[in-house]
Write a protein that holds these residues in place. Sequence first.
Motif, mmCIF file in Angstrom:
data_model
loop_
_atom_site.group_PDB
_atom_site.id
_atom_site.type_symbol
_atom_site.label_atom_id
_atom_site.label_comp_id
_atom_site.label_asym_id
_atom_site.label_seq_id
_atom_site.Cartn_x
_atom_site.Cartn_y
_atom_site.Cartn_z
ATOM 1 N N LEU A 57 0.841 -1.196 0.000
ATOM 2 C CA LEU A 57 0.000 0.000 0.000
ATOM 3 C C LEU A 57 0.878 1.249 0.000
ATOM 4 N N GLU A 58 2.151 1.076 0.337
ATOM 5 C CA GLU A 58 3.164 2.120 0.195
ATOM 6 C C GLU A 58 4.319 1.551 -0.623
ATOM 7 N N GLU A 59 4.832 2.336 -1.565
ATOM 8 C CA GLU A 59 6.003 1.918 -2.331
ATOM 9 C C GLU A 59 7.252 2.042 -1.458
ATOM 10 N N LEU A 60 8.202 1.151 -1.675
ATOM 11 C CA LEU A 60 9.466 1.220 -0.959
ATOM 12 C C LEU A 60 10.380 2.261 -1.598
ATOM 13 N N ASP A 61 11.196 2.882 -0.762
ATOM 14 C CA ASP A 61 12.258 3.750 -1.265
ATOM 15 C C ASP A 61 13.615 3.054 -1.214
ATOM 16 N N GLY A 62 13.634 1.866 -0.668
ATOM 17 C CA GLY A 62 14.856 1.078 -0.616
ATOM 18 C C GLY A 62 14.585 -0.244 0.045
ATOM 19 N N GLY A 63 15.420 -1.226 -0.265
ATOM 20 C CA GLY A 63 15.268 -2.544 0.335
ATOM 21 C C GLY A 63 14.254 -3.408 -0.383
ATOM 22 N N SER A 64 13.869 -4.504 0.258
ATOM 23 C CA SER A 64 12.946 -5.454 -0.375
ATOM 24 C C SER A 64 12.149 -6.189 0.681
ATOM 25 N N ILE A 65 10.981 -6.661 0.265
ATOM 26 C CA ILE A 65 10.132 -7.507 1.095
ATOM 27 C C ILE A 65 9.685 -8.682 0.241
ATOM 28 N N THR A 66 9.865 -9.883 0.757
ATOM 29 C CA THR A 66 9.343 -11.066 0.074
ATOM 30 C C THR A 66 8.374 -11.786 1.004
ATOM 31 N N VAL A 67 7.330 -12.355 0.416
ATOM 32 C CA VAL A 67 6.373 -13.191 1.137
ATOM 33 C C VAL A 67 6.305 -14.518 0.407
ATOM 34 N N ASP A 68 6.628 -15.584 1.127
ATOM 35 C CA ASP A 68 6.657 -16.931 0.564
ATOM 36 C C ASP A 68 7.578 -16.988 -0.655
ATOM 37 N N GLY A 69 8.702 -16.278 -0.553
ATOM 38 C CA GLY A 69 9.714 -16.297 -1.598
ATOM 39 C C GLY A 69 9.452 -15.374 -2.778
ATOM 40 N N GLU A 70 8.316 -14.673 -2.769
ATOM 41 C CA GLU A 70 7.951 -13.811 -3.897
ATOM 42 C C GLU A 70 8.127 -12.341 -3.519
ATOM 43 N N LEU A 71 8.853 -11.611 -4.347
ATOM 44 C CA LEU A 71 9.078 -10.195 -4.114
ATOM 45 C C LEU A 71 7.748 -9.453 -4.149
ATOM 46 N N VAL A 72 7.458 -8.671 -3.114
ATOM 47 C CA VAL A 72 6.180 -7.968 -3.009
ATOM 48 C C VAL A 72 6.260 -6.634 -3.734
ATOM 49 N N GLY A 73 5.351 -6.446 -4.698
ATOM 50 C CA GLY A 73 5.216 -5.153 -5.353
ATOM 51 C C GLY A 73 6.152 -4.902 -6.515
ATOM 52 N N TYR A 74 7.131 -5.772 -6.681
ATOM 53 C CA TYR A 74 8.167 -5.529 -7.684
ATOM 54 C C TYR A 74 8.559 -6.831 -8.370
ATOM 55 N N THR A 75 9.264 -6.690 -9.494
ATOM 56 C CA THR A 75 9.840 -7.830 -10.174
ATOM 57 C C THR A 75 11.236 -7.441 -10.641
ATOM 58 N N ARG A 76 12.111 -8.413 -10.731
ATOM 59 C CA ARG A 76 13.476 -8.166 -11.212
ATOM 60 C C ARG A 76 13.565 -8.575 -12.667
ATOM 61 N N ARG A 77 13.979 -7.625 -13.517
ATOM 62 C CA ARG A 77 14.130 -7.879 -14.944
ATOM 63 C C ARG A 77 15.389 -7.202 -15.443
#
Length: 259
Positions: A57-77
């Motif tokens: 519900l808020e975008e991150l300005d740094g760092g990462s959060i994963t839930v059950d191994g899945e990056l929340v809100g973002y993807t790496r490409r």
Amino acid sequence: MTEQKQPLLRARGVRKHFGNLQVLNGIDLDVYPSEVVVLLGPSGSGKSTFLRCVNHLEELDGGSITVDGELVGYTRRGGRVHELSDRAIAVQRRSIGMVFQQFNLFPHLTVLRNITESPIGVLGEPRARAVEHARELLARVGLADKADAYPRQLSGGQQQRVAIARALAMRPKLMLFDEPTSALDPELVGEVLATMRGLAADGLTMIVVTHEIGFAREAADRVVFMEGGVIVEQGTAREVLETPRNPRTRAFLSRFLDD
């Protein structure tokens, strides 16, 4: 706490600012399956903002959060991190339930309809199965006789228990509670906390922002004390609440012990 080694939630270096105000300043936190983690701290310490980041519900300005191994809100490409589409974020949120201070029930829908709307409309559950599950959840939160009532006919504590049942109807892996009793009259707080203690006993993975020290003492596997956007201290409920090591934790808790 579970003996599994892999955390359900993993936060690393989480940062968030609003303008010049740094609200989260490098949060590292693991939460394991079936664990109940209570976040304590003064107003403005970043607890609720962290929960909102977990649900994107808020975008991150740094760092990462994963839930059950899945990056929340973002993807790496291509070696870079990109924010997901609104649709993809909505899909992720299905597995992360959230209960707010305010109940946010639809006033024109019955209790049963409030609970079944998302499972039917979002998950595509057959109506009969969604209704059956909703009735099971209402019994679980002690409101089996309120299925046909409207929110206006319920007390605040009953509305919050319906809100909990509504979140559970999506079968989340993780439940977030953002000061779920702060909007309630004191005499109604106990019924909501009793419901939450029952969920904890059932093994639901929960992160709870609250000032209810009694709940933390009884239900938390771990207590995390935050101040100034950082984690100051964490440990078992007994360690943090009875023998806090950090002076800031001790000063915060002394206000409750002196009441």
